[in-house]
Scaffold this motif. Structure first.
Motif, short mmCIF file in Angstrom:
data_model
loop_
_atom_site.label_atom_id
_atom_site.label_comp_id
_atom_site.label_asym_id
_atom_site.label_seq_id
_atom_site.Cartn_x
_atom_site.Cartn_y
_atom_site.Cartn_z
N LYS A 183 1.04 10.71 3.35
CA LYS A 183 -0.05 11.60 3.72
C LYS A 183 -0.72 11.15 5.02
O LYS A 183 -1.18 11.97 5.82
CB LYS A 183 -1.06 11.65 2.57
CG LYS A 183 -2.13 12.70 2.72
CD LYS A 183 -2.94 12.85 1.44
CE LYS A 183 -4.02 11.81 1.41
NZ LYS A 183 -4.95 11.98 0.28
N GLN A 242 3.07 7.71 -1.61
CA GLN A 242 2.59 9.08 -1.38
C GLN A 242 1.36 9.06 -0.47
O GLN A 242 1.21 9.92 0.40
CB GLN A 242 2.27 9.77 -2.69
CG GLN A 242 3.50 10.09 -3.51
CD GLN A 242 3.17 10.56 -4.91
OE1 GLN A 242 2.16 10.15 -5.49
NE2 GLN A 242 4.02 11.41 -5.46
N GLU A 243 0.49 8.08 -0.66
CA GLU A 243 -0.69 7.96 0.20
C GLU A 243 -0.29 7.65 1.64
O GLU A 243 -0.86 8.20 2.58
CB GLU A 243 -1.61 6.87 -0.34
CG GLU A 243 -2.28 7.24 -1.65
CD GLU A 243 -3.16 6.13 -2.18
OE1 GLU A 243 -3.85 5.48 -1.37
OE2 GLU A 243 -3.16 5.91 -3.40
N MET A 249 -1.54 9.24 -7.68
CA MET A 249 -0.76 9.23 -6.46
C MET A 249 -0.32 7.79 -6.19
O MET A 249 -1.12 6.87 -6.23
CB MET A 249 -1.64 9.75 -5.31
CG MET A 249 -0.97 9.75 -3.98
SD MET A 249 -1.95 10.41 -2.61
CE MET A 249 -2.12 12.10 -3.10
N THR A 250 0.96 7.62 -5.90
CA THR A 250 1.47 6.28 -5.61
C THR A 250 1.08 5.86 -4.20
O THR A 250 0.69 6.68 -3.37
CB THR A 250 3.00 6.22 -5.74
OG1 THR A 250 3.58 6.98 -4.68
CG2 THR A 250 3.49 6.73 -7.08
#
Length: 43
Positions: free
Chosen positions: A9, A5-6, A1-2
């Motif tokens: 989230k 992306q974190e 996960m880049t």
């Protein structure tokens, strides 16, 4: 996960001021030639 992306989230949990700071810092990093997978972005 880049790192991005974190961040996506975690968006609902972050204050607007924090998001603006993240955007500014990562944007500056990318503009100066950095990569979204660099350790600085994850930090």
């Amino acid at each position: 996960m880049t790192a991005y992306q974190e961040i996506i989230k975690l968006l609902p949990q972050l204050l607007f001021e924090v998001l603006k700071d993240i955007e500014r810092r990562t944007g500056d990093w990318m503009w100066s030639g950095g990569n979204e997978d660099d350790p600085y972005i994850h930090q």
